[in-house]
Structure formats: structure tokens, C-alpha cells
Design a protein around this motif. Sequence first.
Motif, PDB file in Angstrom:
ATOM      1  N   PRO A 173      90.022 -61.813 -51.454  1.00 37.47           N
ATOM      2  CA  PRO A 173      88.804 -61.011 -51.266  1.00 37.47           C
ATOM      3  C   PRO A 173      88.873 -60.197 -49.981  1.00 37.47           C
ATOM      4  O   PRO A 173      89.307 -60.687 -48.945  1.00 37.47           O
ATOM      5  N   PHE A 174      88.457 -58.945 -50.059  1.00 40.25           N
ATOM      6  CA  PHE A 174      88.460 -58.075 -48.889  1.00 40.25           C
ATOM      7  C   PHE A 174      87.268 -58.411 -47.987  1.00 40.25           C
ATOM      8  O   PHE A 174      86.133 -58.433 -48.437  1.00 40.25           O
ATOM      9  N   LYS A 175      87.549 -58.635 -46.714  1.00 37.23           N
ATOM     10  CA  LYS A 175      86.483 -58.905 -45.753  1.00 37.23           C
ATOM     11  C   LYS A 175      85.888 -57.567 -45.304  1.00 37.23           C
ATOM     12  O   LYS A 175      86.628 -56.665 -44.897  1.00 37.23           O
ATOM     13  N   PRO A 176      84.571 -57.423 -45.335  1.00 37.33           N
ATOM     14  CA  PRO A 176      83.954 -56.126 -45.030  1.00 37.33           C
ATOM     15  C   PRO A 176      83.819 -55.807 -43.540  1.00 37.33           C
ATOM     16  O   PRO A 176      83.458 -54.681 -43.189  1.00 37.33           O
ATOM     17  N   THR A 177      84.132 -56.755 -42.669  1.00 40.32           N
ATOM     18  CA  THR A 177      83.869 -56.580 -41.235  1.00 40.32           C
ATOM     19  C   THR A 177      84.458 -55.295 -40.670  1.00 40.32           C
ATOM     20  O   THR A 177      83.775 -54.521 -39.987  1.00 40.32           O
ATOM     21  N   LYS A 185      79.921 -53.492 -47.340  1.00 39.96           N
ATOM     22  CA  LYS A 185      80.247 -54.467 -48.382  1.00 39.96           C
ATOM     23  C   LYS A 185      80.551 -53.771 -49.703  1.00 39.96           C
ATOM     24  O   LYS A 185      81.483 -54.160 -50.418  1.00 39.96           O
ATOM     25  N   ALA A 186      79.787 -52.749 -50.029  1.00 39.14           N
ATOM     26  CA  ALA A 186      80.018 -52.017 -51.273  1.00 39.14           C
ATOM     27  C   ALA A 186      81.365 -51.293 -51.224  1.00 39.14           C
ATOM     28  O   ALA A 186      82.116 -51.270 -52.211  1.00 39.14           O
ATOM     29  N   GLU A 244      83.561 -59.321 -29.381  1.00 37.08           N
ATOM     30  CA  GLU A 244      84.307 -58.100 -29.123  1.00 37.08           C
ATOM     31  C   GLU A 244      84.120 -57.063 -30.220  1.00 37.08           C
ATOM     32  O   GLU A 244      84.777 -56.011 -30.219  1.00 37.08           O
ATOM     33  N   ALA A 245      83.242 -57.343 -31.162  1.00 35.07           N
ATOM     34  CA  ALA A 245      83.070 -56.449 -32.314  1.00 35.07           C
ATOM     35  C   ALA A 245      82.646 -55.042 -31.895  1.00 35.07           C
ATOM     36  O   ALA A 245      83.159 -54.044 -32.415  1.00 35.07           O
ATOM     37  N   PHE A 287      94.334 -54.203 -43.203  1.00 33.97           N
ATOM     38  CA  PHE A 287      94.589 -55.207 -44.228  1.00 33.97           C
ATOM     39  C   PHE A 287      93.315 -56.045 -44.347  1.00 33.97           C
ATOM     40  O   PHE A 287      93.147 -57.032 -43.615  1.00 33.97           O
ATOM     41  N   PRO A 288      92.402 -55.669 -45.238  1.00 33.49           N
ATOM     42  CA  PRO A 288      91.087 -56.335 -45.282  1.00 33.49           C
ATOM     43  C   PRO A 288      91.120 -57.797 -45.734  1.00 33.49           C
ATOM     44  O   PRO A 288      90.119 -58.497 -45.592  1.00 33.49           O
TER      45      PRO A 288
END
Length: 272
Positions: A172-176, A251-252, A138-139, A159-160
Motif C-alpha cells: 500500500p502506498f503511504k500518502p504522507t 490520500k486520493a 521534521e515533516a 517510493f511510497p
Amino acid sequence: MGEDDVPPLELTALGYLRAVLRGLVLAVLVFGCLLILLLLRLAERPLHGVQRPWTPHITQFVCRNAFRILGIRYESHGERMTEPGAVVANHSSWLDIFTLNAEKRVYFVAKAEVASWPGIGWLARATGTVFIRRDAREAAAQKQIFEERLTAGHKLLFFPEGTSTDGLRVLPFKPTLFAAFFSDALRDVLWVQPVTVVYHAPRGAEERFYGWWGDMSFASHLAKTLAAWPQGRVEVWWHKPVRVNAFKDRKALARHCEIAVREAHPLAVGKS
């Protein structure tokens, strides 16, 4: 962060009374204003569509006054972003809904299950929350929804970390979810503002007092919060917004936001 070492809920008679009285006043505020919001939305929707020029003011009124009812001191630092874009923050509690809506018109991005939660789900749907499923299939559809809402001028709040914590750490923040910001239509016009939320426990209580995580019961956590005397305080740090196109990829950008949020969290320094 296990639930097994969390003390069981113990309320004194006075604490129970305080929880009931505060709960009744809070319920009248929340659901009374929800009714007003829904009625106002009947006119707002056909006139403005996805735009919501009126109803977010009701949401902010509720959130500001919720802290007065609870007795939790609210402190804010920094400037709220005026540029088009999104807000990303650490996630410690259901209280974040009130904390982050109190001073800024934002639309939360929440997991799909929240829509079916009694009470909270109704409020989330009424206030324009975007519901997502963490399913790779579903992305693409979710990315399109984000683009439509961001293009409409909504400031989405993510809320990453992907889950709430005990309030003593930043995961850790998820970059998705940052991927939508890098679409051709958005990357050159959007900004992102990192925000740090820090809850300070009531005097004499453990530092994790306001944290709500894992399988902790919402009802018992709500009762504990309503009953607390004296209450603690919450600090919100609004960091400098950054342009999406200043970063090479999601990601950055996610890493930059994580560092900004973590460095302003005095309880989370060195923890993850």
C-alpha cells in the motif's frame, strides 16, 4: 517476506570470476564518472545553483551502461512525463536506482540512513538525492525542501511503499510524502507520473531473484546479481501523468497511483 527462506549465496568458480570481472568494470564506470561529475559540479554549482543542467546526463550515461555491463535486458513502455512534477514507483531493489535513472532525469527521495552507506551514500549525495527522516517533528521542514526542489523544476522520485519488497508484490502506498504536492504554491501546477518496475528473473531462478528486502545483505545480493548467467530482464511502465489538482487530497492521489502501479505489475496482481 522473510529472509529465512532465501537460499544462501552459492557461486561456482565461473560465477565468481564473472562477478569479479563485471564488478571491476562497473566500479570503473560508476566511480570514474562520479569523479567527472564532482569536477563538473564545481563549475555547475556556482553558475546554476540548485539547477543541474549538466551533471544528470552523466548519471543517465552510467545507469544505461550499467545494464549493458550486467547483461540485464532493459525494456521501457510508455512516455516519460514532460510536465513539472514528481514520479512515484514501486520499490524492489537497489537496482531501481539504475532502472529509473536510465531514461529520465530524476532526483530520488531516500531515507536519511542511505547517506551514510559506503559507496551508495556517496553516489546518492553527489547526484542530488533528497534525504528524509520518518519523524513527524521534521515533516514541516521536509515539506519545505520538497517544495523548493519541485519549484526549481526537479522531478523528485518517491517510493511510497516506504520500503523495498521481494519484487512480487506492491505494498500500500503511504500518502504522507504526497502532502507537499498539495501546497498552495504547487497543487495547480504539478503533475505526478506513476511508474511500474517489474524484474523478470533469469531462466531457472526463483521469481524473487532480483528482489532485495528486509535485512538482506547488499554485498551478497550484488555478488549474486553480478554472477548471474544468463541474466533476466527489467520492464518499466511509464503511466499517464495526472494533475495534482484533479484529486481532493493526498490520500486520493496516493490511492490512484498505487492502483496504476499495481495493475501493470503481472507478478503482483492480487498481492500486497
